[in-house]
Design an enzyme around this catalytic site. Structure first.
Site, PDB file in Angstrom:
ATOM      1  CB  CYS A 208      30.171   9.131 -34.508  1.00 38.35           C
ATOM      2  SG  CYS A 208      30.398  11.024 -34.574  1.00 38.35           S
ATOM      3  CG  HIS A 260      33.425   9.394 -31.822  1.00 40.64           C
ATOM      4  ND1 HIS A 260      33.327   9.033 -33.243  1.00 40.64           N
ATOM      5  CD2 HIS A 260      33.314   8.272 -31.272  1.00 40.64           C
ATOM      6  CE1 HIS A 260      32.820   7.640 -33.161  1.00 40.64           C
ATOM      7  NE2 HIS A 260      32.987   7.302 -32.095  1.00 40.64           N
ATOM      8  CG  HIS A 272      31.930   3.724 -31.545  1.00 41.81           C
ATOM      9  ND1 HIS A 272      32.943   4.601 -31.459  1.00 41.81           N
ATOM     10  CD2 HIS A 272      32.358   2.483 -31.178  1.00 41.81           C
ATOM     11  CE1 HIS A 272      34.097   3.688 -31.353  1.00 41.81           C
ATOM     12  NE2 HIS A 272      33.532   2.546 -31.108  1.00 41.81           N
TER      13      HIS A 272
END
Length: 301
Positions: A208, A260, A272
């Site tokens: 990420c 994240h 993402h």
């Protein structure tokens, strides 16, 4: 309690930095419109001087950082030691410099639409008038902060005018151009595999934070490598004020720890690189899952 809630000292080279947390229960610091809050803190210079003199007369304060929650509202540089009382006129008395604000660079031209337009020395009506412009005058626009444009006059001086009375030529700002590139590049990577530790196409894919780092690097912006460190960059943005290009951060475990990050696209969507076995994709972040795990957002550009 007054204008602040609490404060702390952070040791710095040859002195200390003072962090003051503003009292958001006071009306002037509870406004959700950040430009209004920034204008209101301009009235605090005298109180900040007195605060430093009363509490820290025996140490050197290098700077004062004003916070509203986790957001940095302004930074005031100091010089010298604070050793005087309020009633003295010692030349060593510290005076606070004007509060500095985040500003974005522009490179365009604007036309004055008001019959008369004040040019001020800073981005609010609290700053002094340094020049006058007249309807139809055209000026170089070099920056923006909140509801104000920074301009360069024909004699080379720079000042600030209200956005309400200056019509810009239709030219995309350098900031918006970068944001457009972030969105375009991130979408071009749709379908790229998630790879733990990956931060480039040469790695075969991205995790990420490797994904966000790669995208921003390609528009000339350096990000830290991991998500919780990226969450300390740029400026904080309230969820209701998200704009395309902002970074959004989540705690996937739901324990409050950032784990994240994605890039906000607008309309309640982010792009993402989610997890092992998945690919770079666009996700609706208005669902219960993502809303319940949301931590913060940062504006990098």
């Amino acid at each position: 309690m007054g204008w602040y809630k609490e404060y702390k000292l952070v040791e710095d080279k040859m002195g200390y930095n003072l962090i003051i947390y503003l009292n958001n229960e006071k009306a002037e610091f509870s406004n959700e419109i950040i430009e209004d809050v920034k204008e209101n803190i301009l009235t605090l210079n005298d109180e900040i001087n007195k605060f430093v003199e009363d509490k820290f007369s025996d140490i050197k304060i290098n700077s004062v950082k004003l916070m509203l929650g986790a957001m940095v509202i302004g930074t005031i540089p100091f010089a010298g030691h604070v050793k005087v009382h309020a009633e003295t006129n010692s030349p060593n008395q510290v005076q606070a410099a004007p509060v500095s604000f985040e500003s974005n660079r522009l490179d365009t031209v604007g036309t004055v639409t008001a019959s008369k337009l004040n040019v001020r020395s800073g981005p609010s009506t609290s700053y002094s008038i340094m020049h006058l412009l007249w309807q139809g005058n055209r000026v170089k626009v070099i920056g923006e902060s909140g509801n104000w444009y920074q301009i360069r006059l024909s004699d080379g001086r720079t000042g600030w005018v209200s956005k309400s009375y200056l019509k810009l030529d239709v030219i995309i700002s350098s900031r918006q151009e970068k944001i457009n590139k972030v969105i375009s590049l991130s979408k071009s990577l749709l379908g790229t595999p998630y790879v733990w530790g990956g931060s480039s196409l040469q790695d075969g894919g991205f995790d990420c934070s490797g994904f966000t780092q790669y995208v921003f690097k390609n528009v000339g912006v350096s990000l830290n490598r991991v998500s919780y460190e990226q969450a300390n960059q740029g400026i904080a943005v309230a969820r209701q004020n998200l704009e395309p290009g902002d970074l959004v951060f989540y705690s996937l475990a739901g324990d409050g720890r950032i784990s994240h990050v994605g890039i906000y696209l607008g309309d309640g969507k982010m792009i993402h690189s989610p997890k092992t076995g998945d690919v770079v994709k666009i996700t609706d972040i208005t669902t219960t899952f993502w809303e319940s795990r949301y931590i913060t957002a940062r504006r990098i550009i």
